[in-house]
Design a protein around this motif. Structure first.
Motif, short mmCIF file in Angstrom:
data_model
loop_
_atom_site.label_atom_id
_atom_site.label_comp_id
_atom_site.label_asym_id
_atom_site.label_seq_id
_atom_site.Cartn_x
_atom_site.Cartn_y
_atom_site.Cartn_z
N ARG A 52 0.83 -1.22 0.00
CA ARG A 52 0.00 0.00 0.00
C ARG A 52 0.86 1.27 0.00
NH1 ARG A 52 -4.81 -1.59 -1.96
NH2 ARG A 52 -5.51 -3.43 -0.85
N THR A 54 3.91 1.46 -1.14
CA THR A 54 4.51 1.49 -2.47
C THR A 54 3.52 2.09 -3.47
OG1 THR A 54 5.86 -0.45 -1.96
CG2 THR A 54 5.56 0.09 -4.29
N GLN A 55 2.28 1.65 -3.42
CA GLN A 55 1.27 2.17 -4.34
C GLN A 55 1.05 3.67 -4.13
OE1 GLN A 55 -2.46 0.06 -4.47
NE2 GLN A 55 -3.18 1.23 -6.21
N ASN A 56 0.98 4.10 -2.89
CA ASN A 56 0.83 5.53 -2.61
C ASN A 56 2.01 6.31 -3.17
OD1 ASN A 56 -1.59 5.11 -1.26
ND2 ASN A 56 -0.64 5.05 0.76
N GLU A 59 1.87 6.54 -7.03
CA GLU A 59 0.87 7.50 -7.50
C GLU A 59 1.43 8.92 -7.51
OE1 GLU A 59 -2.51 6.68 -5.02
OE2 GLU A 59 -2.96 4.82 -6.11
N ASN A 62 6.30 7.79 -10.03
CA ASN A 62 6.25 6.43 -10.58
C ASN A 62 7.61 5.78 -10.80
OD1 ASN A 62 7.08 7.79 -12.89
ND2 ASN A 62 5.53 6.88 -14.21
N LYS A 90 3.31 1.11 -12.14
CA LYS A 90 1.90 1.39 -11.92
C LYS A 90 1.27 0.12 -11.40
CE LYS A 90 0.27 0.50 -16.66
NZ LYS A 90 -0.39 1.09 -17.83
N PHE A 91 0.10 0.25 -10.80
CA PHE A 91 -0.61 -0.90 -10.26
C PHE A 91 -1.82 -1.20 -11.14
CE2 PHE A 91 2.05 0.02 -6.74
CZ PHE A 91 2.17 -1.16 -6.04
N GLU A 93 -5.40 -3.25 -11.55
CA GLU A 93 -6.47 -3.80 -10.73
C GLU A 93 -7.49 -4.57 -11.56
OE1 GLU A 93 -8.06 -0.84 -8.07
OE2 GLU A 93 -6.05 -0.24 -7.43
N ARG A 110 -3.77 -6.69 -6.37
CA ARG A 110 -3.34 -5.84 -7.46
C ARG A 110 -2.09 -6.44 -8.06
NH1 ARG A 110 -2.78 -4.34 -3.25
NH2 ARG A 110 -1.22 -2.72 -3.20
N LEU A 112 1.69 -5.17 -9.52
CA LEU A 112 2.66 -4.12 -9.75
C LEU A 112 3.30 -4.36 -11.11
CD1 LEU A 112 4.46 -1.72 -8.94
CD2 LEU A 112 5.90 -3.36 -7.69
#
Length: 123
Positions: A52, A54-56, A59, A62, A90-91, A93, A110, A112
């Motif tokens: 999470r 990493t995803q934040n 965003e 990148n 990017k992730f 979904e 998700r 990666l």
């Protein structure tokens, strides 16, 4: 971009470290070599259950750095080698690649996706 030595490293188990950064703070997360799926165009797909932070970060910024290694593969001078990979992330979904990865790794929420911009052998 991904040479035979790097693909050989991925065929052996080892730890993968993924670094992301935002707001001047680096973050690292780990996964396993066997979880990395290399696409024909050189992109890397990695299952994400957590990641999470990493995803934040992705965003906001990148760019990621990834290290992959194995003590089972011959390096420059002795057994054991590793790579530093740089790229953009990017992730995913949904979609066909998400579905393909979900079949292999039922735990993921998700995927990666890393588009490799450089891959350099370090050992």
């Amino acid at each position: 971009m991904l040479n035979e030595k790097l693909l050989e490293v991925l065929s052996h188990e080892g730890v993968v470290a993924i670094a992301s950064c935002s707001n001047n703070e680096a973050h690292l997360v780990n996964t396993w070599n066997s979880y990395v799926n290399v696409r024909e165009d050189g992109r890397l797909l990695i299952p994400a259950a957590g990641m999470r932070k990493t995803q934040n970060n992705v965003e906001l910024n990148n760019k990621v750095k990834v290290t992959i290694g194995s003590k089972e593969v011959m390096g420059y001078k002795r057994l054991g080698t590793g790579f530093l990979i740089e790229g953009t992330a990017k992730f995913l979904e949904a979609g066909s690649e998400f579905d393909m990865m979900k079949e292999k790794f039922s735990f993921l929420s998700r995927v990666l996706e890393i588009t490799v911009t450089s891959a350099k052998q370090t050992l």
